[in-house]
Motif scaffolding. Sequence first.
Motif, PDB file in Angstrom:
ATOM      1  N   ILE A 180       0.778  -1.135   0.037  1.00  0.00           N
ATOM      2  CA  ILE A 180       0.014   0.114   0.085  1.00  0.00           C
ATOM      3  C   ILE A 180       0.956   1.201   0.045  1.00  0.00           C
ATOM      4  O   ILE A 180       1.814   1.548   0.862  1.00  0.00           O
ATOM      5  CB  ILE A 180      -0.863   0.070   1.465  1.00  0.00           C
ATOM      6  N   GLU A 181       0.647   2.045  -1.037  1.00  0.00           N
ATOM      7  CA  GLU A 181       1.688   3.251  -1.021  1.00  0.00           C
ATOM      8  C   GLU A 181       0.832   4.542  -1.779  1.00  0.00           C
ATOM      9  O   GLU A 181      -0.216   4.289  -2.692  1.00  0.00           O
ATOM     10  CB  GLU A 181       3.032   2.864  -2.115  1.00  0.00           C
ATOM     11  N   LEU A 182       0.899   5.726  -1.079  1.00  0.00           N
ATOM     12  CA  LEU A 182       0.270   6.760  -1.297  1.00  0.00           C
ATOM     13  C   LEU A 182       0.904   7.602  -2.551  1.00  0.00           C
ATOM     14  O   LEU A 182      -0.164   7.920  -3.555  1.00  0.00           O
ATOM     15  CB  LEU A 182       0.502   7.942  -0.304  1.00  0.00           C
ATOM     16  N   SER A 183       1.922   7.310  -3.235  1.00  0.00           N
ATOM     17  CA  SER A 183       2.627   8.095  -4.119  1.00  0.00           C
ATOM     18  C   SER A 183       2.671   7.145  -5.492  1.00  0.00           C
ATOM     19  O   SER A 183       3.229   6.070  -5.612  1.00  0.00           O
ATOM     20  CB  SER A 183       4.159   8.298  -3.675  1.00  0.00           C
ATOM     21  N   ALA A 184       1.980   7.750  -6.286  1.00  0.00           N
ATOM     22  CA  ALA A 184       2.000   7.008  -7.800  1.00  0.00           C
ATOM     23  C   ALA A 184       3.527   7.019  -8.177  1.00  0.00           C
ATOM     24  O   ALA A 184       3.896   6.068  -8.879  1.00  0.00           O
ATOM     25  CB  ALA A 184       1.258   7.750  -8.794  1.00  0.00           C
TER      26      ALA A 184
ATOM     27  N   VAL B 188      -1.998  -1.562 -14.877  1.00  0.00           N
ATOM     28  CA  VAL B 188      -2.287  -0.541 -14.286  1.00  0.00           C
ATOM     29  C   VAL B 188      -3.902  -0.679 -14.276  1.00  0.00           C
ATOM     30  O   VAL B 188      -4.415  -0.320 -15.432  1.00  0.00           O
ATOM     31  CB  VAL B 188      -1.961   0.869 -14.599  1.00  0.00           C
ATOM     32  N   LEU B 189      -4.711  -0.561 -13.172  1.00  0.00           N
ATOM     33  CA  LEU B 189      -6.037  -0.603 -13.042  1.00  0.00           C
ATOM     34  C   LEU B 189      -6.564   0.595 -12.290  1.00  0.00           C
ATOM     35  O   LEU B 189      -6.770   0.677 -10.871  1.00  0.00           O
ATOM     36  CB  LEU B 189      -6.369  -1.873 -12.595  1.00  0.00           C
ATOM     37  N   PRO B 190      -6.841   1.662 -12.856  1.00  0.00           N
ATOM     38  CA  PRO B 190      -7.455   2.741 -12.092  1.00  0.00           C
ATOM     39  C   PRO B 190      -8.751   2.411 -11.483  1.00  0.00           C
ATOM     40  O   PRO B 190      -9.513   2.017 -12.158  1.00  0.00           O
ATOM     41  CB  PRO B 190      -7.398   3.995 -13.298  1.00  0.00           C
TER      42      PRO B 190
ATOM     43  N   CYS C 150      -2.122   2.087  -5.020  1.00  0.00           N
ATOM     44  CA  CYS C 150      -1.734   3.394  -4.835  1.00  0.00           C
ATOM     45  C   CYS C 150      -2.925   3.991  -3.976  1.00  0.00           C
ATOM     46  O   CYS C 150      -3.943   4.227  -4.851  1.00  0.00           O
ATOM     47  CB  CYS C 150      -1.394   3.994  -6.323  1.00  0.00           C
ATOM     48  N   GLY C 151      -2.813   4.510  -3.025  1.00  0.00           N
ATOM     49  CA  GLY C 151      -4.010   5.045  -2.417  1.00  0.00           C
ATOM     50  C   GLY C 151      -3.575   5.429  -0.938  1.00  0.00           C
ATOM     51  O   GLY C 151      -2.602   5.247  -0.278  1.00  0.00           O
TER      52      GLY C 151
END
Length: 220
Positions: free
Chosen positions: A65-69, A85-87, A104-105
């Motif tokens: 889990i990571e905030l930064s793209a 990549v699945l937005p 990412c979030g």
Amino acid sequence: MEHEFWHARWENQEIGFHEGTVNRYLHEHWPEMVHHGNETVLVPLCGKSKDLWWLHDRGHPVIGIELSAIACKDFFEEAGAKARVLPAQPFTRYIHDDELQLWCGDFFQLVPDDVRHVRLVYDRAALIALPPAMRRDYAEHLEAILPDQAAILLITLDYDPGEMKGPPFNVSPDEVHALFGDEFEIDHILTNPLEKDHPFAKRKGLNNGSESVFRLRRKA
């Protein structure tokens, strides 16, 4: 800490917290955590840590889990690996061969169904990245979402806060027990002093820092 703080750190490449090699304590103590060898591992606030590849190479499905793209993209590009990549909301998912995923979030947007298959958690840089008030929120959120069978390998850093300003923040063994002791059995595996010539201690001017390793298992 606000999202903007971490986005700015990655945009400006102010990422002194990033380890360029596999963490020594992960290498030494992970075998004590594993029962079957194919347990799904959750890695909160993972950055672009090489530890995720190490876990993946040993047969574990991994969810970071990571905030930064920026961190998510760098993670795969620096390894020469492809990711789908699945937005979506609340997480954009970067997926490599289905068994290694970076979401990412915001960690606090995870819900129990997201981690229902998780049996192990590896925290080297999440708890110590957060200021005191957020550490309580982090511990309570982990307790709320993790399955009862999940265990945690936790690595912390302790130092005189007068010697440097976090992050990474100092987290004492007493604080670990205060944060997790109601829900988890805590095994304090070891504490190692940071020698003055340790790269991090040297860079930050720390004289009495130490690292600790803990194994946490849910109480019956």
